[in-house]
Design an enzyme around this catalytic site. Structure first.
Site, PDB file in Angstrom:
ATOM      1  N   LYS A  45     -46.554  -3.145  -4.898  1.00 57.07           N
ATOM      2  CA  LYS A  45     -46.924  -1.918  -4.159  1.00 57.07           C
ATOM      3  C   LYS A  45     -47.818  -1.020  -5.008  1.00 57.07           C
ATOM      4  O   LYS A  45     -48.841  -0.533  -4.538  1.00 57.07           O
ATOM      5  CB  LYS A  45     -45.660  -1.152  -3.769  1.00 57.07           C
ATOM      6  CG  LYS A  45     -45.940   0.248  -3.241  1.00 57.07           C
ATOM      7  CD  LYS A  45     -44.695   0.965  -2.805  1.00 57.07           C
ATOM      8  CE  LYS A  45     -43.993   1.725  -3.906  1.00 57.07           C
ATOM      9  NZ  LYS A  45     -44.612   3.025  -4.267  1.00 57.07           N
ATOM     10  N   ASN A  46     -47.433  -0.826  -6.257  1.00 56.55           N
ATOM     11  CA  ASN A  46     -48.170   0.143  -7.069  1.00 56.55           C
ATOM     12  C   ASN A  46     -49.535  -0.370  -7.527  1.00 56.55           C
ATOM     13  O   ASN A  46     -50.311   0.382  -8.106  1.00 56.55           O
ATOM     14  CB  ASN A  46     -47.321   0.592  -8.261  1.00 56.55           C
ATOM     15  CG  ASN A  46     -46.167   1.482  -7.825  1.00 56.55           C
ATOM     16  OD1 ASN A  46     -46.082   1.878  -6.656  1.00 56.55           O
ATOM     17  ND2 ASN A  46     -45.272   1.799  -8.744  1.00 56.55           N
ATOM     18  N   CYS A  76     -41.336  15.995  -3.964  1.00 51.87           N
ATOM     19  CA  CYS A  76     -40.819  14.858  -3.221  1.00 51.87           C
ATOM     20  C   CYS A  76     -39.401  14.602  -3.674  1.00 51.87           C
ATOM     21  O   CYS A  76     -38.821  15.402  -4.404  1.00 51.87           O
ATOM     22  CB  CYS A  76     -41.681  13.623  -3.434  1.00 51.87           C
ATOM     23  SG  CYS A  76     -41.479  12.929  -5.060  1.00 51.87           S
ATOM     24  N   ARG A 127     -43.880  16.992  -8.095  1.00 48.13           N
ATOM     25  CA  ARG A 127     -44.834  15.916  -8.413  1.00 48.13           C
ATOM     26  C   ARG A 127     -46.204  16.548  -8.637  1.00 48.13           C
ATOM     27  O   ARG A 127     -47.069  16.519  -7.765  1.00 48.13           O
ATOM     28  CB  ARG A 127     -44.843  14.938  -7.234  1.00 48.13           C
ATOM     29  CG  ARG A 127     -45.164  13.520  -7.628  1.00 48.13           C
ATOM     30  CD  ARG A 127     -43.961  12.621  -7.569  1.00 48.13           C
ATOM     31  NE  ARG A 127     -44.308  11.299  -8.056  1.00 48.13           N
ATOM     32  CZ  ARG A 127     -43.957  10.175  -7.471  1.00 48.13           C
ATOM     33  NH1 ARG A 127     -43.233  10.202  -6.385  1.00 48.13           N
ATOM     34  NH2 ARG A 127     -44.289   9.016  -7.986  1.00 48.13           N
ATOM     35  N   ASP A 160     -38.642   3.258 -12.511  1.00 50.18           N
ATOM     36  CA  ASP A 160     -38.383   2.685 -11.185  1.00 50.18           C
ATOM     37  C   ASP A 160     -37.230   1.675 -11.201  1.00 50.18           C
ATOM     38  O   ASP A 160     -36.725   1.293 -10.145  1.00 50.18           O
ATOM     39  CB  ASP A 160     -39.651   2.009 -10.637  1.00 50.18           C
ATOM     40  CG  ASP A 160     -40.672   3.043 -10.174  1.00 50.18           C
ATOM     41  OD1 ASP A 160     -40.354   4.236 -10.150  1.00 50.18           O
ATOM     42  OD2 ASP A 160     -41.802   2.639  -9.833  1.00 50.18           O
ATOM     43  N   ARG A 197     -40.648   1.314   2.272  1.00 45.88           N
ATOM     44  CA  ARG A 197     -41.850   1.747   1.554  1.00 45.88           C
ATOM     45  C   ARG A 197     -42.195   0.774   0.432  1.00 45.88           C
ATOM     46  O   ARG A 197     -43.355   0.711   0.012  1.00 45.88           O
ATOM     47  CB  ARG A 197     -41.639   3.139   0.947  1.00 45.88           C
ATOM     48  CG  ARG A 197     -41.623   4.266   1.970  1.00 45.88           C
ATOM     49  CD  ARG A 197     -41.615   5.605   1.259  1.00 45.88           C
ATOM     50  NE  ARG A 197     -42.503   5.548   0.116  1.00 45.88           N
ATOM     51  CZ  ARG A 197     -42.201   5.965  -1.112  1.00 45.88           C
ATOM     52  NH1 ARG A 197     -41.034   6.504  -1.365  1.00 45.88           N
ATOM     53  NH2 ARG A 197     -43.068   5.862  -2.092  1.00 45.88           N
TER      54      ARG A 197
HETATM   55  C1  UD1 Z   1     -46.359   6.022 -10.621  1.00 43.05           C
HETATM   56  C2  UD1 Z   1     -45.662   5.055  -9.701  1.00 43.05           C
HETATM   57  C3  UD1 Z   1     -44.172   5.347  -9.622  1.00 43.05           C
HETATM   58  C4  UD1 Z   1     -43.570   5.403 -11.025  1.00 43.05           C
HETATM   59  C5  UD1 Z   1     -44.374   6.334 -11.930  1.00 43.05           C
HETATM   60  C6  UD1 Z   1     -43.915   6.317 -13.376  1.00 43.05           C
HETATM   61  C7  UD1 Z   1     -47.397   4.553  -8.078  1.00 43.05           C
HETATM   62  C8  UD1 Z   1     -47.862   4.652  -6.672  1.00 43.05           C
HETATM   63  N1  UD1 Z   1     -46.261   5.154  -8.375  1.00 43.05           N
HETATM   64  O1  UD1 Z   1     -46.213   7.317 -10.049  1.00 43.05           O
HETATM   65  O2  UD1 Z   1     -43.555   4.323  -8.864  1.00 43.05           O
HETATM   66  O3  UD1 Z   1     -42.249   5.883 -10.921  1.00 43.05           O
HETATM   67  O4  UD1 Z   1     -45.764   5.950 -11.910  1.00 43.05           O
HETATM   68  O5  UD1 Z   1     -43.970   5.047 -13.888  1.00 43.05           O
HETATM   69  O6  UD1 Z   1     -47.999   3.896  -8.901  1.00 43.05           O
HETATM   70  N2  UD1 Z   1     -47.338  14.363 -14.221  1.00 43.05           N
HETATM   71  C9  UD1 Z   1     -47.803  15.654 -14.440  1.00 43.05           C
HETATM   72  N3  UD1 Z   1     -49.035  15.991 -13.933  1.00 43.05           N
HETATM   73  C10 UD1 Z   1     -49.810  15.132 -13.236  1.00 43.05           C
HETATM   74  C11 UD1 Z   1     -49.325  13.809 -13.028  1.00 43.05           C
HETATM   75  C12 UD1 Z   1     -48.095  13.460 -13.526  1.00 43.05           C
HETATM   76  O7  UD1 Z   1     -47.122  16.469 -15.055  1.00 43.05           O
HETATM   77  O8  UD1 Z   1     -50.923  15.502 -12.811  1.00 43.05           O
HETATM   78  C13 UD1 Z   1     -46.008  13.958 -14.760  1.00 43.05           C
HETATM   79  C14 UD1 Z   1     -45.030  13.609 -13.635  1.00 43.05           C
HETATM   80  O9  UD1 Z   1     -44.372  14.756 -13.142  1.00 43.05           O
HETATM   81  C15 UD1 Z   1     -44.080  12.661 -14.353  1.00 43.05           C
HETATM   82  C16 UD1 Z   1     -44.994  11.949 -15.368  1.00 43.05           C
HETATM   83  O10 UD1 Z   1     -46.161  12.744 -15.465  1.00 43.05           O
HETATM   84  O11 UD1 Z   1     -43.118  13.393 -15.047  1.00 43.05           O
HETATM   85  C17 UD1 Z   1     -45.377  10.544 -14.991  1.00 43.05           C
HETATM   86  O12 UD1 Z   1     -45.872  10.532 -13.667  1.00 43.05           O
HETATM   87  P1  UD1 Z   1     -47.019   9.519 -13.198  1.00 43.05           P
HETATM   88  O13 UD1 Z   1     -47.183   8.454 -14.230  1.00 43.05           O
HETATM   89  O14 UD1 Z   1     -48.221  10.293 -12.808  1.00 43.05           O
HETATM   90  O15 UD1 Z   1     -46.375   8.894 -11.902  1.00 43.05           O
HETATM   91  P2  UD1 Z   1     -47.097   8.529 -10.552  1.00 43.05           P
HETATM   92  O16 UD1 Z   1     -48.484   8.040 -10.835  1.00 43.05           O
HETATM   93  O17 UD1 Z   1     -46.915   9.634  -9.572  1.00 43.05           O
END
Ligand code: UD1
Length: 418
Positions: free
Chosen positions: A22-23, A116, A121, A305, A397
């Site tokens: 999925k990711n 979420c 997020r 995850d 999902r």
């Molecule tokens: C992706 C995965 C999700 C997985 C996560 C961490 C997808 C679609 N989803 O989510 O399944 O759980 O990686 O491995 O690929 N953060 C910030 N600011 C930002 C972006 C992120 O502070 O602009 C923080 C988030 O709150 C979190 C951390 O960074 O604490 C990691 O998040 P991130 O790696 O961005 O996760 P996703 O890409 O949303």
């Protein structure tokens, strides 16, 4: 409303082919916007998040045809640059479309993804990277409008190795003039998969899988064909299910190197885990043992995850296991549901201590989020008696064939309309 009825205690045995990740699929579908031709993406699982991505592409003007597990996207006549609020709400990770839309059209409008089920997020790192590439970002009333008649290559350094921000930066950088380097990039295998897809379209991206990614932008991209890698979290789910229920299972179509930390934990718990190049197998019987602390971390650390999923198996281990969730703030919502089955888990902030009990019993359970929901299924497979699991929309999902795969392995799992 549909629910699972699961009677636990059946050993699992057999072989299952793991579906596409999925990711990986989500950013790859977003990346099809950059191609000046037709892209055919194979091994696309039938998930609601994939359907939401296809709906976004269609809204933007792409022609999308799905045949089985293959999705063909013709993005030659993109007409719009906005993602409507209802599609943003359906899939919060639709923010990864922003970089690609911007690179393709010079502008992009999305609604703010907001919080979420895992807690806040934020997308500040995504926006900072886009700004560094030359985009103007305006936030008004929950709407984000980005404009960039021209994007220019630059040096981006992420303060956290965010998966989504890395992907957004790579996608936008493909449309920027000149070279972009992304430092402290996330190293997840899904980013390597995105890089490989982009390369199949002619993009000059290198370094994915390491913490510095370089993109030579402005190269016209063509169409192409690509097969998405297997889903390591689905594989981790089936491995944990076998650990909980006992049995002997082989998983194919997944790169065992992506499962190293999960496999190591299950081995420490007493399971026999064997890895091949594109397969992994597990043999489990008797009670698991408690583990040394499991700390979630960016790849190659233990995946957040898989935290809930492994916790479900450890509920009946002999001994105690401490989990430390370092990635998301509220990722223990499954704990109250596991407690309904008799699990003994104490949560304090980012730490959950699981005191192993001899057995769990069946209960009425509700999925709280995607992986938390999968964890309830894992626990129910190892529990005594029948469980009813509702809230299956979360599971859809990320799992295309959960009940079919588990039933094929011998689990007593049925879908019931209530
Ligand atoms: C992706 C995965 C999700 C997985 C996560 C961490 C997808 C679609 N989803 O989510 O399944 O759980 O990686 O491995 O690929 N953060 C910030 N600011 C930002 C972006 C992120 O502070 O602009 C923080 C988030 O709150 C979190 C951390 O960074 O604490 C990691 O998040 P991130 O790696 O961005 O996760 P996703 O890409 O949303």
């Amino acid at each position: 409303m549909t629910e699972y009825r699961i009677t636990g205690g059946r050993r699992l045995s057999g072989t299952v082919e793991i579906h596409g990740a999925k990711n990986s699929v989500l950013p790859i579908l977003a990346a099809t916007l950059l191609a000046g031709g037709e892209c055919c993406v194979h091994n696309c699982p039938d998930l609601t998040d994939v359907a939401a991505s296809i709906a976004i592409l269609e809204h933007l003007g792409c022609r999308v045809v799905r045949e089985g597990d293959s999705v063909t996207v013709d993005s030659r006549c993109v007409l719009r640059s906005d993602v409507p609020d209802e599609l943003m709400r359906e899939m919060r990770s639709s923010v990864i479309f922003l970089g690609a839309i911007l690179a393709r059209t010079g502008e992009g409008t999305i609604s703010y993804p907001g919080g979420c089920e895992l807690g806040p997020r934020p997308i500040d790192l995504h926006l900072k990277a886009l700004r560094q590439l030359g985009a103007r970002v305006e936030e008004r009333g929950g709407t984000l409008r980005c404009t960039a008649p021209e994007l220019t290559g630059c040096e981006i350094s992420l303060s956290i190795p965010s998966v989504g921000a890395t992907e957004n930066a790579v996608l936008a950088a493909c449309g920027a003039r000149g070279v972009t380097t992304i430092g402290n990039a996330a190293r997840e295998p899904e980013i390597v998969d995105l890089q490989n897809f982009l390369r199949a379209l002619g993009a000059r991206v290198r370094g994915a899988g390491s913490s510095v990614i370089t993109v030579e932008g402005g190269v016209p991209l063509h169409g192409g064909e690509y097969r998405v890698m297997g889903d390591r979290i689905v594989a981790a789910t089936y491995l944990s299910a076998t650990a909980a229920a006992g049995g002997e299972v082989e998983l194919t179509g997944v790169d065992s190197r992506h499962l190293a930390t999960v496999a190591a934990a299950l081995y420490e718990g007493g399971c026999a885990v064997a890895s091949g190049m594109d397969r992994v197998s597990i043999r489990a019987g008797g009670r698991l043992r408690g583990l040394r602390p499991v700390r979630t971390a960016p790849y190659p650390g233990f995946p957040t995850d898989a935290q809930a999923i492994l916790m479900a198996a450890q509920c009946t281990a002999e001994g105690t296991t401490v989990f430390v969730e370092n990635m998301f703030e509220s990722r223990y919502r499954h704990v109250d549901e596991l407690a309904r089955m008799g699990a003994d888990i104490r949560v304090e902030g980012r730490v959950a201590v699981v005191y192993g009990v001899p057995r769990l019993h069946g209960a009425r359970l509700r999925c709280t989020d995607l992986r938390g929901g999968a964890a309830l299924v894992v626990a129910a497979l190892g529990a005594e008696g029948e469980s009813a699991v509702t809230g299956l929309e979360h599971i859809r999902r990320g799992y295309a064939r959960l009940e079919q795969d588990l039933a094929a392995l011998g689990a007593d799992i049925r879908v019931r309309d209530t």
